[in-house]
Design a protein around this motif. Sequence first.
Motif, PDB file in Angstrom:
ATOM      1  N   LEU A 306      83.256  45.746   9.373  1.00 14.60           N
ATOM      2  CA  LEU A 306      83.497  45.349   7.986  1.00 14.60           C
ATOM      3  C   LEU A 306      82.162  45.274   7.265  1.00 14.60           C
ATOM      4  O   LEU A 306      81.184  44.752   7.817  1.00 14.60           O
ATOM      5  CB  LEU A 306      84.193  43.993   7.937  1.00 14.60           C
ATOM      6  N   HIS A 307      82.117  45.778   6.040  1.00 15.18           N
ATOM      7  CA  HIS A 307      80.856  45.794   5.295  1.00 15.18           C
ATOM      8  C   HIS A 307      80.336  44.371   5.104  1.00 15.18           C
ATOM      9  O   HIS A 307      81.097  43.422   4.893  1.00 15.18           O
ATOM     10  CB  HIS A 307      81.051  46.470   3.937  1.00 15.18           C
ATOM     11  N   GLU A 308      78.999  44.238   5.175  1.00 17.78           N
ATOM     12  CA  GLU A 308      78.374  42.913   5.096  1.00 17.78           C
ATOM     13  C   GLU A 308      78.617  42.219   3.772  1.00 17.78           C
ATOM     14  O   GLU A 308      78.533  40.978   3.686  1.00 17.78           O
ATOM     15  CB  GLU A 308      76.870  43.045   5.341  1.00 17.78           C
ATOM     16  N   ASN A 309      78.933  42.946   2.712  1.00 18.54           N
ATOM     17  CA  ASN A 309      79.196  42.309   1.419  1.00 18.54           C
ATOM     18  C   ASN A 309      80.567  41.657   1.354  1.00 18.54           C
ATOM     19  O   ASN A 309      80.823  40.806   0.492  1.00 18.54           O
ATOM     20  CB  ASN A 309      79.078  43.325   0.283  1.00 18.54           C
ATOM     21  N   ALA A 310      81.458  42.060   2.239  1.00 18.57           N
ATOM     22  CA  ALA A 310      82.820  41.518   2.220  1.00 18.57           C
ATOM     23  C   ALA A 310      82.823  40.058   2.668  1.00 18.57           C
ATOM     24  O   ALA A 310      82.039  39.650   3.530  1.00 18.57           O
ATOM     25  CB  ALA A 310      83.717  42.348   3.128  1.00 18.57           C
ATOM     26  N   LYS A 311      83.719  39.279   2.055  1.00 16.87           N
ATOM     27  CA  LYS A 311      83.872  37.866   2.417  1.00 16.87           C
ATOM     28  C   LYS A 311      85.292  37.656   2.926  1.00 16.87           C
ATOM     29  O   LYS A 311      86.265  37.791   2.173  1.00 16.87           O
ATOM     30  CB  LYS A 311      83.602  36.973   1.204  1.00 16.87           C
ATOM     31  N   LEU A 312      85.394  37.343   4.194  1.00 17.85           N
ATOM     32  CA  LEU A 312      86.707  37.182   4.811  1.00 17.85           C
ATOM     33  C   LEU A 312      87.336  35.847   4.420  1.00 17.85           C
ATOM     34  O   LEU A 312      86.689  34.795   4.534  1.00 17.85           O
ATOM     35  CB  LEU A 312      86.579  37.232   6.329  1.00 17.85           C
ATOM     36  N   PRO A 313      88.568  35.852   3.967  1.00 16.77           N
ATOM     37  CA  PRO A 313      89.266  34.576   3.771  1.00 16.77           C
ATOM     38  C   PRO A 313      89.647  33.988   5.131  1.00 16.77           C
ATOM     39  O   PRO A 313      89.734  34.706   6.131  1.00 16.77           O
ATOM     40  CB  PRO A 313      90.506  34.980   2.962  1.00 16.77           C
ATOM     41  N   GLN A 314      89.873  32.697   5.164  1.00 20.96           N
ATOM     42  CA  GLN A 314      90.217  32.057   6.433  1.00 20.96           C
ATOM     43  C   GLN A 314      91.605  32.464   6.909  1.00 20.96           C
ATOM     44  O   GLN A 314      91.842  32.560   8.116  1.00 20.96           O
ATOM     45  CB  GLN A 314      90.135  30.525   6.285  1.00 20.96           C
ATOM     46  N   VAL A 315      92.502  32.676   5.961  1.00 18.42           N
ATOM     47  CA  VAL A 315      93.854  33.107   6.328  1.00 18.42           C
ATOM     48  C   VAL A 315      94.215  34.333   5.503  1.00 18.42           C
ATOM     49  O   VAL A 315      93.682  34.548   4.404  1.00 18.42           O
ATOM     50  CB  VAL A 315      94.895  31.981   6.082  1.00 18.42           C
ATOM     51  N   ALA A 316      95.110  35.127   6.043  1.00 15.65           N
ATOM     52  CA  ALA A 316      95.559  36.329   5.345  1.00 15.65           C
ATOM     53  C   ALA A 316      96.660  35.962   4.356  1.00 15.65           C
ATOM     54  O   ALA A 316      97.640  35.307   4.714  1.00 15.65           O
ATOM     55  CB  ALA A 316      96.081  37.354   6.345  1.00 15.65           C
ATOM     56  N   ASP A 317      96.493  36.379   3.110  1.00 13.59           N
ATOM     57  CA  ASP A 317      97.446  36.086   2.039  1.00 13.59           C
ATOM     58  C   ASP A 317      98.040  37.406   1.541  1.00 13.59           C
ATOM     59  O   ASP A 317      97.299  38.323   1.147  1.00 13.59           O
ATOM     60  CB  ASP A 317      96.721  35.375   0.903  1.00 13.59           C
ATOM     61  N   PHE A 331      82.883  48.001  -1.241  1.00 11.59           N
ATOM     62  CA  PHE A 331      81.995  46.850  -1.420  1.00 11.59           C
ATOM     63  C   PHE A 331      80.595  47.266  -1.841  1.00 11.59           C
ATOM     64  O   PHE A 331      79.750  46.408  -2.124  1.00 11.59           O
ATOM     65  CB  PHE A 331      81.941  46.022  -0.133  1.00 11.59           C
ATOM     66  N   LEU A 332      80.326  48.554  -1.893  1.00 11.66           N
ATOM     67  CA  LEU A 332      79.061  49.051  -2.421  1.00 11.66           C
ATOM     68  C   LEU A 332      79.136  49.336  -3.914  1.00 11.66           C
ATOM     69  O   LEU A 332      78.107  49.486  -4.566  1.00 11.66           O
ATOM     70  CB  LEU A 332      78.651  50.339  -1.679  1.00 11.66           C
ATOM     71  N   ASP A 333      80.355  49.447  -4.430  1.00  8.80           N
ATOM     72  CA  ASP A 333      80.545  49.806  -5.829  1.00  8.80           C
ATOM     73  C   ASP A 333      80.643  48.567  -6.709  1.00  8.80           C
ATOM     74  O   ASP A 333      81.117  47.509  -6.271  1.00  8.80           O
ATOM     75  CB  ASP A 333      81.831  50.629  -6.010  1.00  8.80           C
ATOM     76  N   GLY A 334      80.248  48.731  -7.950  1.00  6.64           N
ATOM     77  CA  GLY A 334      80.483  47.681  -8.921  1.00  6.64           C
ATOM     78  C   GLY A 334      81.903  47.775  -9.453  1.00  6.64           C
ATOM     79  O   GLY A 334      82.440  48.863  -9.663  1.00  6.64           O
ATOM     80  N   VAL A 335      82.543  46.621  -9.625  1.00  4.57           N
ATOM     81  CA  VAL A 335      83.880  46.564 -10.207  1.00  4.57           C
ATOM     82  C   VAL A 335      83.720  46.221 -11.680  1.00  4.57           C
ATOM     83  O   VAL A 335      83.192  45.154 -12.029  1.00  4.57           O
ATOM     84  CB  VAL A 335      84.753  45.516  -9.492  1.00  4.57           C
ATOM     85  N   HIS A 336      84.166  47.104 -12.556  1.00  2.00           N
ATOM     86  CA  HIS A 336      83.956  46.940 -13.991  1.00  2.00           C
ATOM     87  C   HIS A 336      85.239  46.479 -14.680  1.00  2.00           C
ATOM     88  O   HIS A 336      86.295  46.354 -14.052  1.00  2.00           O
ATOM     89  CB  HIS A 336      83.443  48.239 -14.592  1.00  2.00           C
ATOM     90  N   LEU A 361      86.254  37.614  -2.711  1.00  4.67           N
ATOM     91  CA  LEU A 361      86.407  38.511  -1.556  1.00  4.67           C
ATOM     92  C   LEU A 361      85.171  39.380  -1.331  1.00  4.67           C
ATOM     93  O   LEU A 361      85.155  40.176  -0.388  1.00  4.67           O
ATOM     94  CB  LEU A 361      87.644  39.399  -1.739  1.00  4.67           C
ATOM     95  N   GLY A 362      84.147  39.228  -2.204  1.00  5.00           N
ATOM     96  CA  GLY A 362      82.887  39.918  -1.953  1.00  5.00           C
ATOM     97  C   GLY A 362      82.573  41.081  -2.866  1.00  5.00           C
ATOM     98  O   GLY A 362      81.524  41.728  -2.705  1.00  5.00           O
ATOM     99  N   TYR A 363      83.439  41.387  -3.829  1.00  6.91           N
ATOM    100  CA  TYR A 363      83.165  42.494  -4.742  1.00  6.91           C
ATOM    101  C   TYR A 363      82.144  42.073  -5.795  1.00  6.91           C
ATOM    102  O   TYR A 363      82.062  40.894  -6.175  1.00  6.91           O
ATOM    103  CB  TYR A 363      84.453  42.951  -5.429  1.00  6.91           C
ATOM    104  N   ARG A 364      81.370  43.028  -6.268  1.00  4.97           N
ATOM    105  CA  ARG A 364      80.335  42.758  -7.273  1.00  4.97           C
ATOM    106  C   ARG A 364      80.890  43.024  -8.670  1.00  4.97           C
ATOM    107  O   ARG A 364      81.288  44.143  -8.977  1.00  4.97           O
ATOM    108  CB  ARG A 364      79.110  43.646  -7.021  1.00  4.97           C
ATOM    109  N   LEU A 365      80.944  41.985  -9.509  1.00  5.82           N
ATOM    110  CA  LEU A 365      81.409  42.102 -10.889  1.00  5.82           C
ATOM    111  C   LEU A 365      80.292  41.647 -11.820  1.00  5.82           C
ATOM    112  O   LEU A 365      79.518  40.733 -11.474  1.00  5.82           O
ATOM    113  CB  LEU A 365      82.647  41.233 -11.134  1.00  5.82           C
ATOM    114  N   PRO A 366      80.161  42.251 -12.992  1.00  3.99           N
ATOM    115  CA  PRO A 366      79.104  41.836 -13.937  1.00  3.99           C
ATOM    116  C   PRO A 366      79.333  40.405 -14.428  1.00  3.99           C
ATOM    117  O   PRO A 366      80.460  39.990 -14.687  1.00  3.99           O
ATOM    118  CB  PRO A 366      79.228  42.857 -15.073  1.00  3.99           C
ATOM    119  N   ASP A 367      78.238  39.650 -14.573  1.00  5.01           N
ATOM    120  CA  ASP A 367      78.342  38.231 -14.969  1.00  5.01           C
ATOM    121  C   ASP A 367      78.641  38.053 -16.452  1.00  5.01           C
ATOM    122  O   ASP A 367      79.212  37.038 -16.853  1.00  5.01           O
ATOM    123  CB  ASP A 367      77.035  37.494 -14.631  1.00  5.01           C
ATOM    124  N   GLU A 368      78.261  39.037 -17.266  1.00  7.19           N
ATOM    125  CA  GLU A 368      78.328  38.815 -18.705  1.00  7.19           C
ATOM    126  C   GLU A 368      79.700  39.074 -19.320  1.00  7.19           C
ATOM    127  O   GLU A 368      79.877  38.918 -20.525  1.00  7.19           O
ATOM    128  CB  GLU A 368      77.283  39.702 -19.412  1.00  7.19           C
TER     129      GLU A 368
END
Length: 380
Positions: A306-317, A331-336, A361-368
């Motif tokens: 699993l890519h290092e940027n991913a954040k695993l939840p404790q339980v599967a939903d 997880f390497l891409d920006g989510v716009h 979940l670890g995806y990169r989204l812009p802060d602004e």
Amino acid sequence: MSNTPESQDPEDLRFTRLRLGHHTSQLRPGERVPFGHVLFAAATAGCAPADVVSRLTALGYSDVELPDVPLPSTVAREDALLLKADTYNLSWMGLDEPVSLRNLVAAAGERGLGPAEAARRLTALGYTVPAGHPLPETPDSRDIMLIRTDPRGSAEFLDWDAEASLRHVFRVAREVRCDPHTVATRLLALGIRLPYTPEPDDALILAHPGAALGHVVTVARETGRTPEDIVARLAELGAERPSTVPDSLDADDLRLISENLDGRRPWLKVNTVVGVQLRHILRAALATGRTPADIAARLAELGHWLHENAKLPQVADPEDIRLLETVDRSFLDGVHLEHVLRSASLTGRSPADVAARLTALGYRLPDEVDYPEVCGAVRG
């Protein structure tokens, strides 16, 4: 009627000028008459080859290529065409050289004969077929493609006792759309050497390109061999093979590495860039009752990290799985913003909720970006 080649009666054209489709075999003064021309003229005119030779001699064609064996009393058109060289015109194989493998398999394929039968007929007509072992009795029009070495370049072919490379075997298998083991065994039957000896299990081992770990394990169980043995054989065959083979397998392992979590093909493909999809881990956790962390750890041991940027939840939903199914970003891409809005419309969640959950979940989204809290209409 003149008996010189330059002046011929129209009746004699059936001996001196032969047609096959758009191509002709035209005799010229001073040139040797090919034996194939003699037989094809006899078959076309419905007379004995000896009669053709006599008539051509009377017309001034004294240099006629003839075999060391007696001429047949009659010749069928199909047998005469076995002497046609594998060219784009009406030319003939010579008696002074052994029949090439290219000419043999081309002649056999065009006439619907097995190479062995074509070789017998050519030998009976006085040709030398240098096969060092019994040839296949079964016809196969693909033989000419099996021995062609460069289909996109010059027409070059493997000849008797040549060696085909591993690369050649796999390339030909793709071109003729059959498994590499079938290509290998047919090449051997045609007299082509290989850098390995085909084995009965090879057909099963090479049945599915890519050689995923699931395939290796399944074949090992079906053949009674170890996964390590199957991987070693893949290496000998020059085929792709998994980089990771565990010492032992857990009960759920085949389920974890199958795309449908059923322990059967299609198997997960190893992605060396962005890793295994997070939604597969969550689906596997729900299917097995194990935690996402446990699933991710075992998949990593099986070669699917699993890519290092991913954040695993404790339980599967299940809601996370549904959300991730709408995301086509790694997880390497920006989510716009447009990606968030699309996921929101497909899930019925608000853009703000989608953005927050993807971030968790670890995806990169812009802060602004300010995402609306209002839910849109569900699409699809």
